[in-house]
Design a protein around this motif. Structure first.
Motif, mmCIF file in Angstrom:
data_model
loop_
_atom_site.group_PDB
_atom_site.id
_atom_site.type_symbol
_atom_site.label_atom_id
_atom_site.label_comp_id
_atom_site.label_asym_id
_atom_site.label_seq_id
_atom_site.Cartn_x
_atom_site.Cartn_y
_atom_site.Cartn_z
ATOM 1 N N GLU A 264 42.457 59.471 41.294
ATOM 2 C CA GLU A 264 42.428 59.824 42.717
ATOM 3 C C GLU A 264 41.002 60.182 43.088
ATOM 4 O OE1 GLU A 264 46.485 61.540 44.543
ATOM 5 O OE2 GLU A 264 45.401 62.971 43.304
ATOM 6 N N LEU A 265 40.428 59.403 43.993
ATOM 7 C CA LEU A 265 39.085 59.639 44.490
ATOM 8 C C LEU A 265 39.156 59.892 45.990
ATOM 9 C CD1 LEU A 265 37.147 56.796 42.629
ATOM 10 C CD2 LEU A 265 37.311 59.216 41.999
ATOM 11 N N PRO B 198 45.191 63.871 29.260
ATOM 12 C CA PRO B 198 45.061 64.225 30.681
ATOM 13 C C PRO B 198 46.004 63.380 31.539
ATOM 14 C CG PRO B 198 43.200 62.910 29.979
ATOM 15 C CD PRO B 198 44.020 63.178 28.755
ATOM 16 N N ASN B 199 46.446 63.958 32.636
ATOM 17 C CA ASN B 199 47.338 63.231 33.546
ATOM 18 C C ASN B 199 46.619 62.095 34.253
ATOM 19 O OD1 ASN B 199 49.500 64.967 33.015
ATOM 20 N ND2 ASN B 199 48.730 66.437 34.509
ATOM 21 N N ASP B 200 45.361 62.331 34.590
ATOM 22 C CA ASP B 200 44.647 61.391 35.446
ATOM 23 C C ASP B 200 43.176 61.751 35.482
ATOM 24 O OD1 ASP B 200 44.499 63.704 37.043
ATOM 25 O OD2 ASP B 200 46.048 63.032 38.418
ATOM 26 N N ILE B 201 42.443 61.068 36.349
ATOM 27 C CA ILE B 201 41.064 61.418 36.675
ATOM 28 C C ILE B 201 41.037 61.735 38.161
ATOM 29 C CG2 ILE B 201 38.695 60.576 36.931
ATOM 30 C CD1 ILE B 201 39.087 58.867 34.457
ATOM 31 N N ASP B 202 40.453 62.872 38.491
ATOM 32 C CA ASP B 202 40.272 63.280 39.885
ATOM 33 C C ASP B 202 38.793 63.194 40.222
ATOM 34 O OD1 ASP B 202 43.006 64.173 40.326
ATOM 35 O OD2 ASP B 202 42.511 65.806 38.967
ATOM 36 N N GLY B 203 38.489 62.958 41.483
ATOM 37 C CA GLY B 203 37.099 62.916 41.867
ATOM 38 C C GLY B 203 36.894 62.741 43.352
ATOM 39 N N TYR B 204 35.639 62.634 43.703
ATOM 40 C CA TYR B 204 35.275 62.394 45.097
ATOM 41 C C TYR B 204 34.015 61.544 45.132
ATOM 42 C CZ TYR B 204 31.536 65.903 44.848
ATOM 43 O OH TYR B 204 30.400 66.595 44.519
ATOM 44 N N LEU C 24 49.128 59.364 45.773
ATOM 45 C CA LEU C 24 48.565 58.258 46.542
ATOM 46 C C LEU C 24 48.759 56.928 45.810
ATOM 47 C CD1 LEU C 24 45.165 59.858 47.615
ATOM 48 C CD2 LEU C 24 47.105 59.330 49.114
ATOM 49 N N PRO C 25 48.708 55.812 46.538
ATOM 50 C CA PRO C 25 48.822 54.496 45.885
ATOM 51 C C PRO C 25 47.799 54.279 44.772
ATOM 52 C CG PRO C 25 49.103 54.248 48.242
ATOM 53 C CD PRO C 25 48.693 55.677 48.007
ATOM 54 N N MET C 26 46.556 54.764 44.952
ATOM 55 C CA MET C 26 45.555 54.559 43.901
ATOM 56 C C MET C 26 45.965 55.268 42.614
ATOM 57 S SD MET C 26 42.183 56.843 44.858
ATOM 58 C CE MET C 26 42.123 56.371 46.572
ATOM 59 N N TRP C 27 46.628 56.402 42.723
ATOM 60 C CA TRP C 27 47.092 57.122 41.535
ATOM 61 C C TRP C 27 48.187 56.321 40.836
ATOM 62 C CZ3 TRP C 27 51.418 59.060 39.295
ATOM 63 C CH2 TRP C 27 51.243 59.990 38.273
ATOM 64 N N VAL D 62 33.461 62.872 39.138
ATOM 65 C CA VAL D 62 34.814 62.950 38.583
ATOM 66 C C VAL D 62 34.964 64.168 37.686
ATOM 67 C CG1 VAL D 62 35.193 60.462 38.722
ATOM 68 C CG2 VAL D 62 34.337 61.438 36.606
ATOM 69 N N ASP D 63 36.209 64.655 37.640
ATOM 70 C CA ASP D 63 36.548 65.746 36.739
ATOM 71 C C ASP D 63 38.061 65.799 36.580
ATOM 72 O OD1 ASP D 63 37.389 67.001 39.096
ATOM 73 O OD2 ASP D 63 36.511 68.905 38.580
ATOM 74 N N GLY D 64 38.648 66.944 36.819
ATOM 75 C CA GLY D 64 40.077 67.116 36.609
ATOM 76 C C GLY D 64 40.363 67.319 35.135
ATOM 77 N N SER D 65 41.613 67.185 34.752
ATOM 78 C CA SER D 65 41.996 67.422 33.362
ATOM 79 C C SER D 65 41.307 66.445 32.416
ATOM 80 C CB SER D 65 43.514 67.355 33.200
ATOM 81 O OG SER D 65 44.016 66.086 33.589
ATOM 82 N N PHE D 66 40.848 65.312 32.933
ATOM 83 C CA PHE D 66 40.113 64.356 32.105
ATOM 84 C C PHE D 66 38.823 64.971 31.566
ATOM 85 C CE2 PHE D 66 36.818 61.138 31.600
ATOM 86 C CZ PHE D 66 37.423 60.310 30.664
#
Length: 182
Positions: A138-139, A79-85, A129-132, A68-72
């Motif tokens: 968002e993963l 931060p707006n959210d957490i992004d990751g994969y 996405l729905p998860m967001w 995970v990363d993103g603005s978090f």
């Protein structure tokens, strides 16, 4: 422990493995007297709680490499959210088996990456996405495919490379690996 942010407000380049409990106690969540008084510890803690829900679902279906990363993962007050994969088997993803298994675990059935499932959110230019919408996380599944993000030369990047560079300016940055099914 995480190192301090760089002068650009990023984690220094590297992969930082942390449990969810360690993340909750880290500089990415906890208020510090060094940071602005607008540091939103409560919101950051809520994002980690939401991430925890999704990580536990991924762990239950056998996925243990979550990044995970993103603005978090930046020195951003709110931060707006957490992004990751996460890393998974291509067949498991392409066949739809992974999505089905995950949606059996999630009460909101948010696991999909179908572009048609994206919905607008007020004030955001990008459909989400729905998860967001449910978790503000968002993963994305990674199994060797391009991420849709390009490097400074226009070459497509896979998730591991794309998530370790800033989107604008292409600066190297650190990323978190969420460890342990805890």
């Amino acid at each position: 422990m995480l190192p301090e942010f760089t002068d650009q407000g990023l984690l220094p380049p590297g992969d930082y493995e942390m449990s969810l409990d360690e993340l909750r106690r880290s500089i990415l969540v906890k208020q510090s007297s060094i940071r602005a008084p607008t540091w939103d510890e409560h919101w950051r803690l809520q994002l980690v709680q939401n991430l925890s829900v999704l990580c536990h679902q991924l762990w239950r279906v056998g996925i243990d490499q979550i990044f995970v990363d993103g603005s978090f993962a930046e020195e951003k007050d709110h931060p707006n959210d957490i992004d990751g994969y996460f890393v998974c088997d291509a067949h498991q993803f392409i066949s739809g088996k992974l999505e089905r298994e995950l949606n059996l675990l999630d009460p909101h059935k948010i696991w999909t990456w179908d572009p048609a499932s994206r919905r607008p959110y007020r004030g955001y230019p990008k459909r989400q996405l729905p998860m967001w919408h449910q978790y503000r996380v968002e993963l994305y599944a990674h199994f060797g495919q391009p991420s849709g993000i390009e490097d400074e030369f226009g070459h497509p990047l896979e998730f591991p490379a794309a998530f370790r560079r800033t989107r604008f300016g292409n600066h190297p940055k650190g990323i978190l690996k969420i460890g342990g099914a805890k």
